[in-house]
Design an enzyme around this catalytic site. Structure first.
Site, mmCIF file in Angstrom:
data_model
loop_
_atom_site.group_PDB
_atom_site.id
_atom_site.type_symbol
_atom_site.label_atom_id
_atom_site.label_comp_id
_atom_site.label_asym_id
_atom_site.label_seq_id
_atom_site.Cartn_x
_atom_site.Cartn_y
_atom_site.Cartn_z
ATOM 1 N N GLY A 70 -0.003 -2.787 12.414
ATOM 2 C CA GLY A 70 0.089 -3.679 11.258
ATOM 3 C C GLY A 70 -1.226 -3.891 10.539
ATOM 4 O O GLY A 70 -1.239 -4.083 9.331
ATOM 5 N N ASP B 161 -1.294 5.276 6.817
ATOM 6 C CA ASP B 161 -0.443 4.246 7.418
ATOM 7 C C ASP B 161 0.554 3.707 6.406
ATOM 8 O O ASP B 161 0.171 3.064 5.429
ATOM 9 C CB ASP B 161 -1.307 3.101 7.939
ATOM 10 C CG ASP B 161 -2.112 3.500 9.156
ATOM 11 O OD1 ASP B 161 -1.498 3.959 10.138
ATOM 12 O OD2 ASP B 161 -3.347 3.368 9.120
ATOM 13 N N HIS C 157 -5.260 10.304 8.244
ATOM 14 C CA HIS C 157 -4.210 9.412 8.751
ATOM 15 C C HIS C 157 -3.814 8.407 7.664
ATOM 16 O O HIS C 157 -4.662 7.687 7.133
ATOM 17 C CB HIS C 157 -4.743 8.682 9.982
ATOM 18 C CG HIS C 157 -3.744 7.869 10.723
ATOM 19 N ND1 HIS C 157 -2.872 8.400 11.649
ATOM 20 C CD2 HIS C 157 -3.489 6.538 10.686
ATOM 21 C CE1 HIS C 157 -2.121 7.423 12.155
ATOM 22 N NE2 HIS C 157 -2.468 6.281 11.585
ATOM 23 N N GLY D 211 -10.166 3.988 11.608
ATOM 24 C CA GLY D 211 -10.191 3.412 10.269
ATOM 25 C C GLY D 211 -11.519 2.772 9.965
ATOM 26 O O GLY D 211 -12.387 3.360 9.305
ATOM 27 N N SER D 212 -11.714 1.567 10.475
ATOM 28 C CA SER D 212 -12.938 0.834 10.140
ATOM 29 C C SER D 212 -14.201 1.537 10.630
ATOM 30 O O SER D 212 -15.245 1.456 9.982
ATOM 31 C CB SER D 212 -12.864 -0.605 10.647
ATOM 32 O OG SER D 212 -12.119 -0.702 11.825
ATOM 33 N N MET E 6 5.175 3.054 9.963
ATOM 34 C CA MET E 6 5.484 1.800 10.666
ATOM 35 C C MET E 6 6.578 1.112 9.863
ATOM 36 O O MET E 6 6.347 0.127 9.159
ATOM 37 C CB MET E 6 4.212 0.943 10.777
ATOM 38 C CG MET E 6 3.246 1.472 11.826
ATOM 39 S SD MET E 6 1.563 0.894 11.584
ATOM 40 C CE MET E 6 1.002 2.100 10.387
ATOM 41 N N ASP F 186 -4.469 5.360 18.366
ATOM 42 C CA ASP F 186 -4.641 4.693 17.071
ATOM 43 C C ASP F 186 -4.857 3.205 17.279
ATOM 44 O O ASP F 186 -3.976 2.503 17.776
ATOM 45 C CB ASP F 186 -3.370 4.933 16.233
ATOM 46 C CG ASP F 186 -3.463 4.373 14.829
ATOM 47 O OD1 ASP F 186 -4.545 3.906 14.427
ATOM 48 O OD2 ASP F 186 -2.430 4.411 14.125
ATOM 49 N N GLY F 187 -6.046 2.756 16.866
ATOM 50 C CA GLY F 187 -6.340 1.328 16.886
ATOM 51 C C GLY F 187 -7.597 1.011 17.664
ATOM 52 O O GLY F 187 -7.668 1.249 18.870
ATOM 53 N N GLY F 188 -8.600 0.512 16.956
ATOM 54 C CA GLY F 188 -9.820 0.050 17.614
ATOM 55 C C GLY F 188 -10.708 1.159 18.153
ATOM 56 O O GLY F 188 -11.566 0.907 19.009
ATOM 57 N N MET G 202 -0.263 3.665 20.408
ATOM 58 C CA MET G 202 -0.947 2.562 19.702
ATOM 59 C C MET G 202 -1.820 1.795 20.691
ATOM 60 O O MET G 202 -1.346 1.355 21.743
ATOM 61 C CB MET G 202 0.074 1.607 19.078
ATOM 62 C CG MET G 202 0.831 2.148 17.873
ATOM 63 S SD MET G 202 -0.184 2.718 16.515
ATOM 64 C CE MET G 202 -1.146 1.250 16.107
ATOM 65 N N SER H 62 -8.432 6.908 9.144
ATOM 66 C CA SER H 62 -7.296 6.163 8.602
ATOM 67 C C SER H 62 -7.703 5.513 7.285
ATOM 68 O O SER H 62 -8.606 4.667 7.255
ATOM 69 C CB SER H 62 -6.860 5.075 9.586
ATOM 70 O OG SER H 62 -5.975 4.183 8.935
ATOM 71 N N HIS I 51 1.742 8.050 9.387
ATOM 72 C CA HIS I 51 2.165 7.139 10.465
ATOM 73 C C HIS I 51 3.084 6.097 9.849
ATOM 74 O O HIS I 51 2.631 5.180 9.168
ATOM 75 C CB HIS I 51 0.905 6.500 11.074
ATOM 76 C CG HIS I 51 1.194 5.486 12.135
ATOM 77 N ND1 HIS I 51 0.246 4.594 12.574
ATOM 78 C CD2 HIS I 51 2.319 5.214 12.857
ATOM 79 C CE1 HIS I 51 0.770 3.819 13.508
ATOM 80 N NE2 HIS I 51 2.017 4.163 13.699
ATOM 81 N N GLY J 122 -5.697 -2.985 10.415
ATOM 82 C CA GLY J 122 -6.895 -2.318 10.898
ATOM 83 C C GLY J 122 -7.872 -3.344 11.449
ATOM 84 O O GLY J 122 -7.653 -4.557 11.363
ATOM 85 N N GLY J 123 -8.936 -2.846 12.043
ATOM 86 C CA GLY J 123 -10.025 -3.718 12.474
ATOM 87 C C GLY J 123 -9.742 -4.563 13.700
ATOM 88 O O GLY J 123 -10.449 -5.534 13.959
#
Ligand code: DX5
Ligand code: ZN
Length: 225
Positions: A141, A34, A32, A196-197, A67, A174-176, A136, A9, A65, A143-144
């Site tokens: 909203g 966002d 990806h 992402g991160s 949002m 998606d997420g974490g 999700m 991401s 993606h 990252g991280g």
């Protein structure tokens, strides 16, 4: 199951050097992107002009993606621009099937995304209209954030339908997602992992992608084909 897909991401990348950052993850499966409108989520990122420019500098299939509110109006242009997959949120529209149809007509795959608190049961019937489901695992909203394992039963429920031959869809999360969380997601049956991160925060993003892919493959190797 097929080989796991890794989708870095770019939300976690340096926005002043996006082309270079994307080149650094050239071995990724999907890229990806966002898109946030500061209405559907309390954050603002980038939109169609940036996506159009990024499509010119990479061959990695682009996973947009959205949002955003009003995907019926805003989603099809991402498909027309050349995105590979265009995902919008179930919570943002009353007619997700119509939006999927318009995305398909514009030449892309269509994805449906659900926030952590949104149940999947009301949407199971309509998933046959989609190519991807993006679950999700953080509040959309930012990252991280910390991975929410409580969303994994949604992945497992859809995985069961796919394995039973009742549905053909790729399940994304998606997420974490990072080295500590990807195995649990893989075991639940995720096909495509957004990170992402964990990728752009790593000293070597390409190596981070390869490691995540290897970890996911090992964790899902016992699942049915
Ligand atoms: C959050 C975005 C994610 C985000 C993930 O709303 O949809 O794609 O970039 O970032 P990490 O992997 O850092 O949680
Ligand atoms: Zn995302």
């Amino acid at each position: 199951m097929a080989e796991p897909l890794i989708a870095p991401s770019i939300l976690a990348a340096d926005f002043a050097r996006l082309a270079d950052e994307i080149a650094a993850v050239a071995g990724s499966d999907w890229l990806h992107v966002d898109v946030m409108d500061n209405h559907f989520v309390p954050n603002l990122t980038l939109g169609l002009p940036v996506v159009e420019s990024l499509l010119k500098v990479t061959d990695i299939p682009m996973d947009c993606h959205l949002m955003i509110e009003d995907p019926a109006r805003w989603a099809p242009p991402y498909a027309e621009a050349g995105a590979y997959n265009v995902t919008f949120h179930a919570e943002a529209t009353d007619d997700p099937i119509a939006v999927a149809r318009d995305i398909h007509a514009a030449g892309a795959k269509a994805g449906l995304s659900v926030k952590p608190d949104t149940p999947i049961e009301p949407y199971l019937e309509i998933l046959r209209n989609f190519d991807t489901l993006l679950v999700m695992s953080v509040e959309p909203g930012f990252g991280g954030q910390k991975f929410m394992p409580e969303v994994l039963p949604k992945v497992a429920a859809v995985r069961r339908l796919v394995d039973a031959g009742e549905l053909t869809i790729l399940v994304e999360i998606d997420g974490g997602i990072n080295a500590d969380t990807i195995e649990a997601a893989a075991e639940a049956g995720v096909d495509c992992f957004v990170a992402g991160s964990a990728v752009f925060g790593a000293a070597d993003p390409a190596l981070a992608v390869a490691r995540l892919r290897r970890q996911a493959a090992a964790a899902s190797s016992h699942l049915t084909a």
